[in-house]
Design an enzyme around this catalytic site. Sequence first.
Site: not given
Ligand code: PLP
Length: 398
Positions: A72-73, A239, A323, A152
Amino acid sequence: MAAEHIYLDYNATAPVRPEVVAAMREALELGGNPSSVHSTGRRARGLVERSRAHIAGFLGAVPEALVFTSGGTEANGLALTGPVRSGRADALIIGATEHDAVRAPARRLGVPMFELRVSGDGVPDLAHLDDLLKTCIDRGLTPLVSVMHANNETGVLSPIRQIVDMVKDTTKGLVHTDAVQTIGRVHVDVAALGVDLLSLSGHKLGGPPGIGVLFVAEGLALDPLIEGGGQELGRRSGTENVPAIAGLAAAIEALDRDDHPFAEWRDRFEAHLMDAVPDAVVFGAGAPRLDNTTCFGVPELIGETQVMALDLAGFEVSSGAACSSGKVARSTVLAAMGQPDTISNSAIRLSLGWASRETDLERCLAAWTDHYRRWQSRRISGAANRDQEAHAPLHANT
Ligand code: PLP
């Protein structure tokens, strides 16, 4: 140590589903580089493309619209950086409660950036969006608007379709949504949402960590973050992680088998919590929220102390505050919602998922109430202040 641990932290990560382990093992045994022309390579390519088609079908997208990333990042980083570097957008509007995976690249891009306010319940303020769009129009800027589908920490949902309509009605701007927390929890259809970009991550839904997807609307030019062999139509070189891609597809396929009434369990939990402790605050309670999430606090009760006490009692939850490398940080989410430190430092988050059982929350509440009562009696005897000094708040940016 408690005999059984009950996992209540699916918004941080979900346990990997057995179907996913099986699919990944099969892919690992298959081997092959999808770019190789020999038969092992072609089999690996076949698996990647079948997985892509399955995930795309689930999102209501065409397969070519998906870019596999490392999570996700990276998907968020590409969603923000790609259109700005390609010149398609030259300003950013980001929600005040976005994850750091959106906030950090947004800050570094060097284009005008505006923060979209949220209400006390954590819902993006559409009147403020209207003002920000007008500012962009006045300054001749084309914005990329990035607002998360669900938060989140609190699970609060954003009105993405309305945001898309506002942006498209007035500008040539783009809309990205971080849907990492919504995939598998609410229906996500990219066409119905109308977004240009959408991010997801494998490990929140029982898939493997280290795999994510960025949906990119047809014709949208993105500069890649990672260059090299030109995989993923040049949008993300490297890859392909075939086992993780197969695992993600298997996790998405398994979603059909989930039918827990999380909202009923969560609402019952919150009702019992409020009965037991009337000055508890459930964050985002008045807003549309993910069914699987509850985030609450009690003034002066420290989040991290609760997390540790619950862990000892066999329940794994997160604190809403964090933290990292010894530095104390407030929850930016709860701060943006206008919550004072005394309450936001107390926030803990419980989140459910595919292996949760009906009794998990009730059992956790019994343990939590026990901790709360002991804290209260220590407090009355004056010991609580020492406690407060000893424990810094921790932040769950997951
Ligand atoms: N976006 C949100 C809302 C998340 O909760 C998270 C995970 O903690 C991420 C992005 C990041 O995803 P990833 O852990 O797959 O990099």
